[in-house]
Design an enzyme around this catalytic site. Structure first.
Site, PDB file in Angstrom:
ATOM      1  N   GLU A 178       0.543 -15.887  -0.034  1.00 32.57           N
ATOM      2  CA  GLU A 178       1.142 -14.641   0.467  1.00 32.57           C
ATOM      3  C   GLU A 178       1.550 -13.732  -0.686  1.00 32.57           C
ATOM      4  O   GLU A 178       1.470 -12.513  -0.597  1.00 32.57           O
ATOM      5  CB  GLU A 178       2.364 -14.940   1.350  1.00 32.57           C
ATOM      6  CG  GLU A 178       2.013 -15.512   2.716  1.00 32.57           C
ATOM      7  CD  GLU A 178       1.236 -14.533   3.591  1.00 32.57           C
ATOM      8  OE1 GLU A 178       0.153 -14.085   3.184  1.00 32.57           O
ATOM      9  OE2 GLU A 178       1.705 -14.231   4.702  1.00 32.57           O
ATOM     10  N   THR A 234       0.075  -2.702   3.652  1.00 34.51           N
ATOM     11  CA  THR A 234       1.368  -3.387   3.662  1.00 34.51           C
ATOM     12  C   THR A 234       2.312  -2.735   2.645  1.00 34.51           C
ATOM     13  O   THR A 234       3.496  -2.561   2.903  1.00 34.51           O
ATOM     14  CB  THR A 234       1.186  -4.893   3.341  1.00 34.51           C
ATOM     15  OG1 THR A 234       0.193  -5.403   4.222  1.00 34.51           O
ATOM     16  CG2 THR A 234       2.463  -5.678   3.523  1.00 34.51           C
TER      17      THR A 234
END
Ligand code: ADP
Length: 308
Positions: free
Chosen positions: A128, A180
């Site tokens: 991540e 993001t």
């Protein structure tokens, strides 16, 4: 066991008011990953889809996770990996988390389950970090454990699995790009105390609603006064879909992860399907391509399909 094939579910992070701390696993869509142990200290990645994700281990979240496991083991072993992706990268449906969690769990099967769930989350968070620049566990944890999870803290890691009633989930993924990094950058750095009070009331209500199986309480608590008002401007049709879905009987919902996907929870499949029609109608009218799913909360996380 030399080879394992696993199914890696999509996940919805944030769950409206639980920014960075709540997440849930979905039955659909999911990726498929095949992992093989090899006697060389390297990671060989092959893509079985059309997303053209990097195959260099250092640039693919699955590779980064496996390299971190190899570093920990220090043995002369490596992995051959095949990724068949069905969760589109950048959809807000935990595409990177599916590869990170899938790699960690599949490697653990091959290594005779020597790592704990918490250790697998730690390994998967390295993936991540590659995908979004920050370590976060709100997609990875439900992807590994299934169900709905609360990440009370990541330093130190404190994961609380929550009970989850069998709810239907309608998801729409409009084919627009929301980076993001942009979705994080536009957030305000400070919150008003009155908003914070409302938000933590909702988070507590949502957690209590899941634990008690009280769907009315879940519905009342699906409100985000801090993140959603800012982020939703990046997603055309968001307000209309939310209002009309609730009028059609949905409990509520919001942005999945950092978007652009939108999800709505319903107690029955008929309502979940009418929500899908609303989502389709709105994006058709806006002239934006989309993909919808009517699915439910997956009680199982990354799971083995076959072994050799
Ligand atoms: P999502 O919101 O769907 O989880 P992210 O924005 O978290 O998507 O992650 C997608 C980013 O991670 C993309 O830039 C993609 O190129 C990169 N990436 C690298 N490896 C993978 C992988 N195995 N699966 C998905 N995305 C990957």
């Amino acid at each position: 066991m030399k080879e394992v094939v696993v199914k890696c579910p999509a996940t919805v992070a944030n769950l409206v008011c639980g920014f960075d701390i709540l997440g849930m696993a979905l039955k659909e869509p999911y990726d498929i990953m095949k992992l093989k142990l090899i006697n060389e200290p390297k990671v060989i990645i092959t893509n079985k889809d059309d997303y053209n994700l990097p195959t260099e281990a250092e640039k693919n979240v699955a590779g980064v996770v496996l390299l971190s496991i190899m570093e920990k083991l220090g043995d002369n072993i490596g992995f051959e990996v095949e990724i068949e992706k069905h969760i589109k990268p950048g959809s807000g449906l935990g595409s990177s988390a599916a590869s990170a969690a899938g790699a960690a769990v599949a490697a653990n099967y091959l290594l005779e389950n020597r790592f704990t769930k918490d250790e697998l989350v730690q390994f998967a968070m390295n993936g991540e970090k590659l995908a979004s620049g920050v370590k976060h566990a709100d997609n990875i944890t439900p992807c590994i454990t299934g169900g709905v999870t609360l990440i009370r803290s990541i330093h130190p890691l404190d994961i609380v699995p929550l009970n989850s009633p069998s709810l239907f989930v309608t998801v729409v993924h409009p084919q627009i790009e929301v980076k993001t990094s942009d979705a994080r950058q536009i957030l305000r750095k400070e919150v008003l105390l009155k908003d914070a009070i409302k938000q933590w009331g909702n988070i507590a209500g949502l957690v209590a609603g899941f634990e008690k199986g009280d769907t009315d309480l879940i519905g009342r608590s699906l409100e985000d006064v801090i993140i959603e008002p800012v982020r939703s401007i990046l997603i055309p049709g968001f307000d209309e879909i939310k209002t009309r879905s609730k009028e059609a009987g949905a409990l509520g919902g919001g942005i999945s992860g950092s978007g652009p996907s939108i999800f709505m929870l319903s107690t029955d499949e008929a309502t979940a399907k009418s929500v899908e029609l609303i989502m389709q109608e709105v994006f058709q009218r806006l002239g934006i391509d989309y993909k919808t799913y009517v699915t439910s909360i997956a009680q199982e996380g990354v799971s083995e399909i076959s072994t050799k």
